[in-house]
Design a protein around this motif. Structure first.
Motif, PDB file in Angstrom:
ATOM      1  N   CYS A 180       2.862  -3.071  -5.241  1.00 18.95           N
ATOM      2  CA  CYS A 180       1.795  -2.098  -5.495  1.00 18.95           C
ATOM      3  C   CYS A 180       1.922  -0.907  -4.561  1.00 18.95           C
ATOM      4  CB  CYS A 180       0.427  -2.762  -5.373  1.00 18.95           C
ATOM      5  SG  CYS A 180       0.021  -3.726  -6.845  1.00 18.95           S
TER       6      CYS A 180
ATOM      7  N   GLU B 253      -1.513  -3.953   1.381  1.00 23.06           N
ATOM      8  CA  GLU B 253      -1.009  -2.688   0.831  1.00 23.06           C
ATOM      9  C   GLU B 253      -1.234  -1.551   1.833  1.00 23.06           C
ATOM     10  OE1 GLU B 253      -1.910  -1.186  -3.076  1.00 23.06           O
ATOM     11  OE2 GLU B 253      -2.247  -3.196  -3.824  1.00 23.06           O
TER      12      GLU B 253
ATOM     13  N   CYS C 256      -4.743  -2.288  -9.885  1.00 23.92           N
ATOM     14  CA  CYS C 256      -3.803  -3.405  -9.931  1.00 23.92           C
ATOM     15  C   CYS C 256      -3.894  -4.043 -11.312  1.00 23.92           C
ATOM     16  CB  CYS C 256      -4.148  -4.444  -8.873  1.00 23.92           C
ATOM     17  SG  CYS C 256      -3.861  -3.811  -7.218  1.00 23.92           S
TER      18      CYS C 256
HETATM   19 ZN    ZN Z   1      -1.946  -4.519  -6.524  1.00 20.21          ZN
END
Ligand code: ZN
Ligand code: AMP
Length: 474
Positions: free
Chosen positions: A219, A248, A31
């Motif tokens: 993401c 995520e 990230c």
């Molecule tokens: Zn991320």
């Protein structure tokens, strides 16, 4: 020797085995920065850690595809764009450029892909659409689209694998009374945020109306687009484990795109936080440093990189300016040893010294035990220095040692001390001082030296002639 890594999702140190049946290709996602300001050294601790992981995998012979996203649309950014009275792209572009400059100063290898969220809105919408069609996401009265954790769990999804969650405390299923949120349940999170007047021009069309993506879905969409629905390694700072990474997983696995029960991500790696002078960084405590603050104090990128690389990534690390001075002293010892080895080796080339490589690899194979790896390096420096003092350093041995160091440095990325780049007036003063010394006008030479010091430049007289060094401000 096999690489072992701690995996946050299994809470254990495991052998690293790539998903690639041939065991060669590795997909790594970290990230990246939210580009609303200059990066602070805490951020860069995490990015140096990600760089170490990538470099070490390459050292081990893996063909790594490294991805780092750029979060260029987000609440804080929108607020800043509004106060700055500029456009999103103009605003984020400035800090994105600054981020890449800082990354270069720290010798971070450029990731193979740096996708921007704003350039993947279509992929993000497609992923949200899949979640809506699978019944895991819903549009609420405020126009935003949320992910339903309750539905995900009812469909067999396991939420709360990176951290242990107390679902009672999270009040899953309980309606949220606050009129700030129209979502069904407290823990649900936004996939698509409906446009509000404050968003100004920062808005995109979608099947659910005008708006912008939530942070977590970015993401999921970008990592899977580039690395495929199932990939090897996902990295970030420890604060991202929950809720960012947990969300995520829910989104990516909830979309049902992985083949044959494969996970979204095999290994989750989280870097511990950096403290400054023993405390969390904060502007009010006066212990908040951007990378630029340290560079402008005269510290070199390699000194900062070295310091950030001295502690194990799972241990919190206490950054101090004193520690940075210590880093300078440690690198001076390394540089001195390398200079000596180079003098002795001359033009001779040799195979790398296997002993040094073995000690280094044993340390890093053990969940990237970088402090043990540095201990091996400094132990080697001591041995080389002793051999040199004892007149036992043959050109062949020095060349083998240098070859080993060059190999290690593909991982450590410390490089060589660049000769300080002095401005022309300082170089002119240095020349004047040399002339004065030649003419045996020592008083004049000392006065010039004093003048240079007053301008922040020191002269180090070495057997090879004078060397310029920039003084640091503590
Ligand atoms: Zn991320
Ligand atoms: P951000 O730009 O806020 O999205 O953060 C970028 C990265 O820096 C994330 O992986 C964070 O987990 C990490 N990070 C933020 N603060 C610190 C800190 N004090 N120490 C280490 N990493 C941090």
């Amino acid at each position: 020797m096999a690489l072992q890594l701690y995996n946050t999702i299994t809470r254990s140190v495991e052998p690293f085995v790539p998903l690639d049946p041939e065991g060669r290709r590795v997909g790594l996602y970290c990230c990246g920065p939210t580009v609303y300001d200059f990066g602070h050294i805490g951020n860069f601790r995490t990015f140096v850690f990600a760089d170490l992981v990538r470099r070490y995998l390459e050292f081990k012979g893996y063909a790594v595809t490294a991805v780092m996203n750029i979060t260029d649309v987000e609440d804080k950014i929108i607020a800043r764009v509004r106060t700055a009275g500029t456009t999103l792209r103009e605003y984020t572009g400035r800090y994105e450029t600054a981020f890449f400059e800082d990354a270069r100063a720290l010798n971070l290898l450029p990731p193979h892909h740096c996708p921007r969220a704003t350039e993947h809105i279509g992929d993000i919408i497609a992923l949200i659409d899949t979640l809506v069609r699978r019944g895991l996401a819903y549009q609420a009265a405020d126009g935003s689209v949320y992910f339903s954790i309750e539905k995900y769990r009812a469909a067999g999804g396991r939420y709360g694998r990176l951290v242990n969650l107390n679902f009672d405390e999270m009040r899953i299923g309980e309606r949220v009374k606050s009129d700030e949120y129209a979502k069904d349940a407290m823990a649900d999170f936004a996939l698509w945020k409906a446009r509000t007047p404050e968003d100004g021009a920062v808005t995109w069309a979608s099947p659910w109306g005008e708006g912008r993506p939530g942070w977590h879905i970015e993401c999921s969409a970008m990592s899977m687009k580039i690395l495929g629905p199932s990939f090897d390694l996902h990295l970030g700072g420890e604060d991202l484990a929950f809720p960012h990474h947990e969300d995520e997983i829910a989104q990516s696995e909830g979309a049902g795109v992985q083949a044959g029960g494969r996970p979204f991500v095999k290994h989750w790696l989280h870097g511990a936080h950096l403290l400054v002078e023993g405390r969390k960084m904060s502007k009010s405590l006066g212990n908040f440093f951007t990378l630029r603050d340290l560079l402008s104090k005269g510290f070199a990128g390699r000194e900062i990189r070295y310091l950030l690389l001295t502690a194990h990534y799972r241990e919190s690390f206490n950054f101090t300016l004193g520690g940075l001075q210590g880093a300078r002293a440690a690198l001076a010892r390394l540089d001195e040893c390398l200079a000596k080895l180079r003098d002795v080796a001359g033009a001779i080339r040799a195979e790398p010294d296997a002993e040094l490589l073995r000690g280094f690899e044993l340390a890093l194979d053990d969940d990237l035990n970088v402090s043990a790896a540095w201990a091996a390096v400094f132990d080697w420096i001591r041995r080389m220095n002793r051999a040199s003092t004892d007149n036992e350093l043959s050109p062949a041995r020095a060349a083998a040692a240098l070859a080993a160091w060059n190999r290690l440095d593909t991982v450590l990325g410390i490089g060589e001390r660049p000769d300080a780049e002095a401005p022309p007036e300082i170089v002119a003063l240095l020349e004047a001082r040399q002339q004065a010394r030649k003419a045996r006008e020592f008083q004049k030479a000392d006065a010039i030296r004093g003048e240079m010091k007053a301008r922040g430049w020191l002269i180090e007289d070495t057997p090879k002639g004078p060397r310029l060094k920039q003084e640091t401000q503590a």
